[in-house]
Design a protein around this motif. Structure first.
Motif, PDB file in Angstrom:
ATOM      1  N   GLN A  54       0.827  -1.204   0.000  1.00  0.00           N
ATOM      2  CA  GLN A  54       0.000   0.000   0.000  1.00  0.00           C
ATOM      3  C   GLN A  54       0.863   1.256   0.000  1.00  0.00           C
ATOM      4  O   GLN A  54       0.565   2.218  -0.702  1.00  0.00           O
ATOM      5  N   ARG A  55       1.930   1.250   0.785  1.00  0.00           N
ATOM      6  CA  ARG A  55       2.818   2.412   0.850  1.00  0.00           C
ATOM      7  C   ARG A  55       3.572   2.625  -0.468  1.00  0.00           C
ATOM      8  O   ARG A  55       3.915   3.742  -0.818  1.00  0.00           O
ATOM      9  N   SER A  60       4.358   0.098  -7.695  1.00  0.00           N
ATOM     10  CA  SER A  60       4.139  -1.351  -7.648  1.00  0.00           C
ATOM     11  C   SER A  60       4.507  -2.081  -8.937  1.00  0.00           C
ATOM     12  O   SER A  60       4.790  -3.278  -8.910  1.00  0.00           O
ATOM     13  N   LYS A  61       4.530  -1.391 -10.058  1.00  0.00           N
ATOM     14  CA  LYS A  61       4.902  -2.033 -11.332  1.00  0.00           C
ATOM     15  C   LYS A  61       6.418  -2.233 -11.440  1.00  0.00           C
ATOM     16  O   LYS A  61       6.888  -3.071 -12.199  1.00  0.00           O
ATOM     17  N   ASP A  62       7.182  -1.478 -10.673  1.00  0.00           N
ATOM     18  CA  ASP A  62       8.640  -1.572 -10.692  1.00  0.00           C
ATOM     19  C   ASP A  62       9.088  -2.593  -9.646  1.00  0.00           C
ATOM     20  O   ASP A  62       9.425  -2.266  -8.513  1.00  0.00           O
ATOM     21  N   CYS A  67      11.764  -4.774  -4.634  1.00  0.00           N
ATOM     22  CA  CYS A  67      12.739  -5.663  -3.995  1.00  0.00           C
ATOM     23  C   CYS A  67      13.787  -4.871  -3.211  1.00  0.00           C
ATOM     24  O   CYS A  67      14.118  -5.208  -2.078  1.00  0.00           O
ATOM     25  N   LYS A  68      14.305  -3.841  -3.834  1.00  0.00           N
ATOM     26  CA  LYS A  68      15.374  -3.058  -3.198  1.00  0.00           C
ATOM     27  C   LYS A  68      14.891  -2.311  -1.950  1.00  0.00           C
ATOM     28  O   LYS A  68      15.643  -2.139  -0.998  1.00  0.00           O
ATOM     29  N   SER A  91      15.150 -13.501  -7.134  1.00  0.00           N
ATOM     30  CA  SER A  91      15.066 -13.002  -8.508  1.00  0.00           C
ATOM     31  C   SER A  91      13.785 -12.228  -8.808  1.00  0.00           C
ATOM     32  O   SER A  91      13.605 -11.765  -9.929  1.00  0.00           O
ATOM     33  N   SER A  92      12.883 -12.088  -7.814  1.00  0.00           N
ATOM     34  CA  SER A  92      11.649 -11.337  -8.052  1.00  0.00           C
ATOM     35  C   SER A  92      11.050 -10.881  -6.722  1.00  0.00           C
ATOM     36  O   SER A  92      11.360 -11.434  -5.665  1.00  0.00           O
ATOM     37  N   PHE A  93      10.170  -9.891  -6.810  1.00  0.00           N
ATOM     38  CA  PHE A  93       9.492  -9.411  -5.612  1.00  0.00           C
ATOM     39  C   PHE A  93       8.582 -10.498  -5.058  1.00  0.00           C
ATOM     40  O   PHE A  93       8.482 -10.687  -3.847  1.00  0.00           O
ATOM     41  N   LYS A  94       7.926 -11.224  -5.949  1.00  0.00           N
ATOM     42  CA  LYS A  94       7.059 -12.321  -5.513  1.00  0.00           C
ATOM     43  C   LYS A  94       7.854 -13.346  -4.724  1.00  0.00           C
ATOM     44  O   LYS A  94       7.426 -13.802  -3.653  1.00  0.00           O
ATOM     45  N   GLU A  95       9.013 -13.715  -5.220  1.00  0.00           N
ATOM     46  CA  GLU A  95       9.864 -14.682  -4.522  1.00  0.00           C
ATOM     47  C   GLU A  95      10.304 -14.126  -3.159  1.00  0.00           C
ATOM     48  O   GLU A  95      10.294 -14.835  -2.158  1.00  0.00           O
TER      49      GLU A  95
END
Length: 184
Positions: A54-55, A60-62, A67-68, A91-95
């Motif tokens: 939310q913040r 959110s698309k980046d 991740c960073k 290797s991903s935000f989801k991971e």
């Protein structure tokens, strides 16, 4: 020996847990990191990820940026865990969020069953205000749409407003008015 342990720990935290694609990505121009609630390892990790999302909604698309920035939201306990992750392992935000939630799953909150609400009763010596407060707290911890059941649970339907209550919002407003009258 002590210097060797410190040296290894510093080496570990200086390595990136992210793959080259994430680590090599650039921050967007004029990026200002929002303030986050620090994760202390005791609250639901899914709620923490939701708060983070939310913040960071405008970004959110980046996913590389997500991740960073995510490692800046944990407190000391979770930072130690982050620092222990292997270099180049994410290797991903989801991971990242899956690994995070898996690690702190024991802190997850699960919805209460409807029976918890149905079995709730006023305690001896408890004020009506305290009972209503407990009721609404429990109501908010239950998944599902039980508005009609909640409205019918209270036999206050007409006595609070003089007309039938058709929504939980009307019920809460009526109860609040009733509490104020009782307090005066």
């Amino acid at each position: 020996m002590g210097n060797n342990v410190v040296s290894r720990a510093l080496d570990q935290i200086s390595k990136s847990l992210f793959t080259y694609e994430i680590e090599g990505s650039k921050l967007p121009g004029r990026f200002t990191q929002p303030a986050f609630t620090m994760y202390n390892g005791r609250i639901d990790p899914v709620e923490h990820v939701s708060h983070f999302n939310q913040r960071m909604d405008v970004h959110s698309k980046d996913k590389a940026l997500m991740c960073k920035v995510f490692p800046s939201s944990p407190g000391p306990v979770t930072m130690r865990w982050f620092n222990s992750l292997k270099a180049d392992s994410i290797s991903s935000f989801k991971e990242l969020t899956q690994v995070f939630c898996s690690r702190f799953i024991s802190c997850s909150r699960f919805p209460r069953p409807l029976a918890s609400l149905l079995s709730l009763s006023m305690r001896k010596g408890e004020t009506l205000k305290a009972y209503f407060d407990r009721y609404w707290e429990m109501f908010n911890e239950i998944d599902g749409d039980f508005d009609d059941m909640t409205i019918s649970t209270f036999s206050l339907r007409k006595s609070l407003t003089g007309k039938p209550i058709t929504s939980v919002r009307q019920l809460i407003d009526g109860i609040d008015k009733y509490k104020r009258v009782k307090e005066d």
